[in-house]
Design a protein around this motif. Structure first.
Motif, short mmCIF file in Angstrom:
data_model
loop_
_atom_site.label_atom_id
_atom_site.label_comp_id
_atom_site.label_asym_id
_atom_site.label_seq_id
_atom_site.Cartn_x
_atom_site.Cartn_y
_atom_site.Cartn_z
N PRO A 56 0.74 -1.13 0.26
CA PRO A 56 -0.03 0.40 -0.66
C PRO A 56 0.52 1.11 0.23
O PRO A 56 0.45 2.63 -0.40
N GLU A 57 2.46 1.67 0.63
CA GLU A 57 2.68 2.39 0.42
C GLU A 57 3.56 2.76 -0.51
O GLU A 57 3.90 3.86 -0.96
N ALA A 58 3.31 1.78 -2.17
CA ALA A 58 4.10 2.03 -3.23
C ALA A 58 2.83 3.15 -4.08
O ALA A 58 1.92 2.27 -4.60
N HIS A 59 2.82 4.12 -4.26
CA HIS A 59 1.91 4.86 -4.83
C HIS A 59 2.66 5.14 -6.15
O HIS A 59 3.53 5.97 -6.62
N TYR A 60 2.29 4.92 -7.63
CA TYR A 60 3.02 4.51 -9.35
C TYR A 60 2.00 5.91 -10.04
O TYR A 60 1.27 6.57 -9.04
N PRO A 61 3.28 6.50 -10.80
CA PRO A 61 4.64 6.19 -11.22
C PRO A 61 5.56 5.89 -9.90
O PRO A 61 5.73 7.52 -9.03
N LEU A 62 6.82 5.16 -9.87
CA LEU A 62 7.65 5.15 -9.04
C LEU A 62 8.89 5.23 -10.07
O LEU A 62 9.01 4.54 -11.45
N VAL A 63 10.32 5.64 -9.90
CA VAL A 63 11.20 5.02 -10.13
C VAL A 63 12.24 4.47 -9.73
O VAL A 63 12.24 4.29 -8.33
N VAL A 64 12.73 3.20 -10.56
CA VAL A 64 13.73 2.02 -10.27
C VAL A 64 14.54 2.80 -10.72
O VAL A 64 15.07 2.03 -11.77
N LYS A 65 15.94 2.67 -9.79
CA LYS A 65 17.21 2.95 -10.35
C LYS A 65 17.85 1.51 -9.59
O LYS A 65 18.40 1.36 -8.13
N ALA A 66 19.21 0.88 -10.91
CA ALA A 66 20.60 0.34 -9.90
C ALA A 66 21.12 1.24 -8.85
O ALA A 66 21.48 2.87 -10.29
N LYS A 73 21.35 3.76 -18.56
CA LYS A 73 20.47 3.02 -18.68
C LYS A 73 20.17 2.11 -17.06
O LYS A 73 18.96 1.56 -17.73
N GLY A 74 20.48 2.11 -16.22
CA GLY A 74 19.64 1.09 -15.46
C GLY A 74 18.42 2.34 -14.81
O GLY A 74 18.04 2.18 -12.92
N VAL A 75 17.92 2.96 -15.03
CA VAL A 75 16.73 4.25 -14.10
C VAL A 75 15.69 3.56 -15.17
O VAL A 75 15.18 3.52 -16.51
N PHE A 76 14.62 3.29 -14.03
CA PHE A 76 13.38 2.29 -14.99
C PHE A 76 12.69 3.02 -14.65
O PHE A 76 11.56 3.76 -13.12
N ILE A 77 11.14 4.20 -15.92
CA ILE A 77 9.55 4.82 -14.44
C ILE A 77 9.25 4.23 -14.89
O ILE A 77 8.40 3.41 -15.93
N VAL A 78 8.46 3.16 -13.28
CA VAL A 78 7.49 2.12 -13.96
C VAL A 78 6.14 2.93 -13.27
O VAL A 78 5.85 3.03 -12.10
N ARG A 96 21.78 -7.53 -15.09
CA ARG A 96 21.76 -6.31 -16.57
C ARG A 96 22.72 -5.96 -16.77
O ARG A 96 23.71 -4.85 -17.02
N PHE A 97 23.17 -4.97 -15.16
CA PHE A 97 23.77 -3.84 -14.69
C PHE A 97 25.06 -4.70 -13.69
O PHE A 97 25.86 -3.85 -13.48
N GLY A 98 25.59 -5.36 -14.09
CA GLY A 98 26.80 -6.01 -12.64
C GLY A 98 26.52 -6.23 -11.69
O GLY A 98 25.10 -6.30 -11.38
N ASP A 99 27.40 -5.58 -10.97
CA ASP A 99 26.73 -5.50 -9.70
C ASP A 99 26.78 -3.76 -8.91
O ASP A 99 25.99 -3.90 -8.20
N ALA A 100 26.31 -2.94 -9.99
CA ALA A 100 25.78 -1.50 -10.62
C ALA A 100 23.83 -1.65 -9.91
O ALA A 100 23.89 -0.90 -9.34
N GLY A 101 24.02 -3.03 -9.71
CA GLY A 101 21.91 -3.62 -9.60
C GLY A 101 21.97 -4.38 -8.81
O GLY A 101 21.24 -5.21 -7.77
N ASP A 102 23.37 -4.71 -7.90
CA ASP A 102 23.15 -5.30 -6.36
C ASP A 102 22.19 -4.71 -5.02
O ASP A 102 22.10 -5.10 -4.37
N SER A 103 22.61 -3.29 -5.12
CA SER A 103 21.31 -2.91 -4.26
C SER A 103 20.68 -1.94 -5.45
O SER A 103 20.51 -1.62 -6.22
#
Length: 342
Positions: A56-66, A73-78, A96-103
């Motif tokens: 319930p805390e997720a209010h879209y649209p949101l941004v997901v970032k590696a 390329k590691g930024v997604f507007i969802v 897809r982004f190697g270690d950059a996407g671990d967090s």
């Protein structure tokens, strides 16, 4: 390392450069020092991120970032949980982004007009460059996936003198002071990618270098010798430099390879470069090109291939000149937006 070897070097040391190298560091740094940016949550676990994005805390649209560097390329507007799930899979599962996407950061989606501000600083003085705006999405009218940038123009008319003063006072000066307090003296170029929201300017990201493709129109306009500025930054004498720049507008149109920003087709011969008359008012900046191994001239070697940049008395004239020059150049599968600077 350059400092330790006694070699003058332009740019921040590693401790200060983390403000670009880790989005998590940057967000926590901004939160510590009350620098305006989007609200965020941090996840280093797929299940926890998925639970939050489904809850319930997720209010879209949101941004997901590696967290780390991912070539823009590691930024997604969802817009939905389904799209957020795809972004999480790309980071945590597909790697897809190697270690950059671990967090992964999940951020509030800011609404407004994007703006880019570059400033030189020697840790004591700040010298702001002409403003610019870039276009991140691959397609016209900001459609399609994010890229490293498909074009830009300068000045950004949305960045009024009053707004720029606000950015300097609330963002740039606090960053430089906070870096000093944390023992991370910042020297070099500081780029702030901003969203001009109804609540004022907020930081989307920091870069510790010149950004492509905003740099091209900004450099077209800069009259002060760049080497003089760099040496003043290194020697901490930036207060003795006055930036002089062309009052005209500048526009940059990017030509990209087929498939970009996904897997790209490279090695395509570039035709027509010799037909463009370059000079102080028009330049073709090479980004993803190389000399053909078979002696056939210049071929594509990356995602974004060329940045055709022009000056004009007005935004429209600069835009028309950049696009006219781009029409003289071709390669198989070339992509470019038609609305840069419109």
């Amino acid at each position: 390392r350059m400092d330790e070897a006694g070699i003058p070097a332009f740019g921040p040391r590693a401790g200060a450069a983390r403000i670009e190298g880790s989005k998590v560091f940057a967000k926590e740094f901004m939160r510590r020092h009350d620098i305006p940016s989007a609200g965020f949550r941090l996840f280093d676990d797929l299940a926890a991120a998925r639970d939050y994005l489904k809850g319930p805390e997720a209010h879209y649209p949101l941004v997901v970032k590696a967290d780390g560097l991912a070539a823009g390329k590691g930024v997604f507007i969802v817009q939905s949980f389904e799209e957020a799930e795809e972004a999480l899979q790309a980071c945590f599962v597909e790697k897809r982004f190697g270690d950059a996407g671990d967090s992964v950061l999940v951020e509030e989606h800011l609404q407004g007009i994007e703006a880019s501000v570059f400033a030189f600083t020697d840790g004591k003085t700040i010298a702001v460059l002409p403003t610019a705006r870039d276009y991140k999405r691959i397609g016209d009218n900001d459609r399609g996936p994010n890229t490293g940038g498909m074009g830009s123009y300068s000045p950004n008319e949305a960045m009024t003198p009053a707004l720029l003063d606000q950015v300097v006072a609330q963002i740039l000066v606090p960053v430089v002071h906070a870096m000093n307090r944390e023992g991370r003296t910042y020297k070099g170029i500081l780029y702030a990618g901003l969203m001009l929201t109804k609540g004022g300017p907020k930081v989307l990201e920091f870069n510790v270098r010149f950004g492509d493709p905003e740099t091209q129109p900004v450099m077209m306009r800069l009259k002060t010798d760049l080497v003089d500025i760099m040496e003043a930054v290194i020697d901490e004498k930036l207060d003795g430099i006055e930036l002089d720049y062309d009052e005209r507008a500048a526009c940059c149109v990017v030509m990209a390879s087929e498939g970009y920003p996904g897997p790209t087709r490279i090695g395509r011969r570039i035709e027509g470069l010799e037909n463009v008359e370059t000079g102080d008012d028009l330049q073709v900046f090479h980004a993803g090109t190389s000399a053909s191994q078979t002696g056939e001239g210049v071929v594509t070697s990356g995602g974004r291939v060329l940045g055709i940049s022009a000056l004009g008395q007005t935004h429209e004239e600069a835009r028309e000149r950049a696009y006219a020059a781009s029409e003289k150049i071709s390669f198989q599968g070339a992509q470019k937006r038609s609305d840069i600077g419109r």
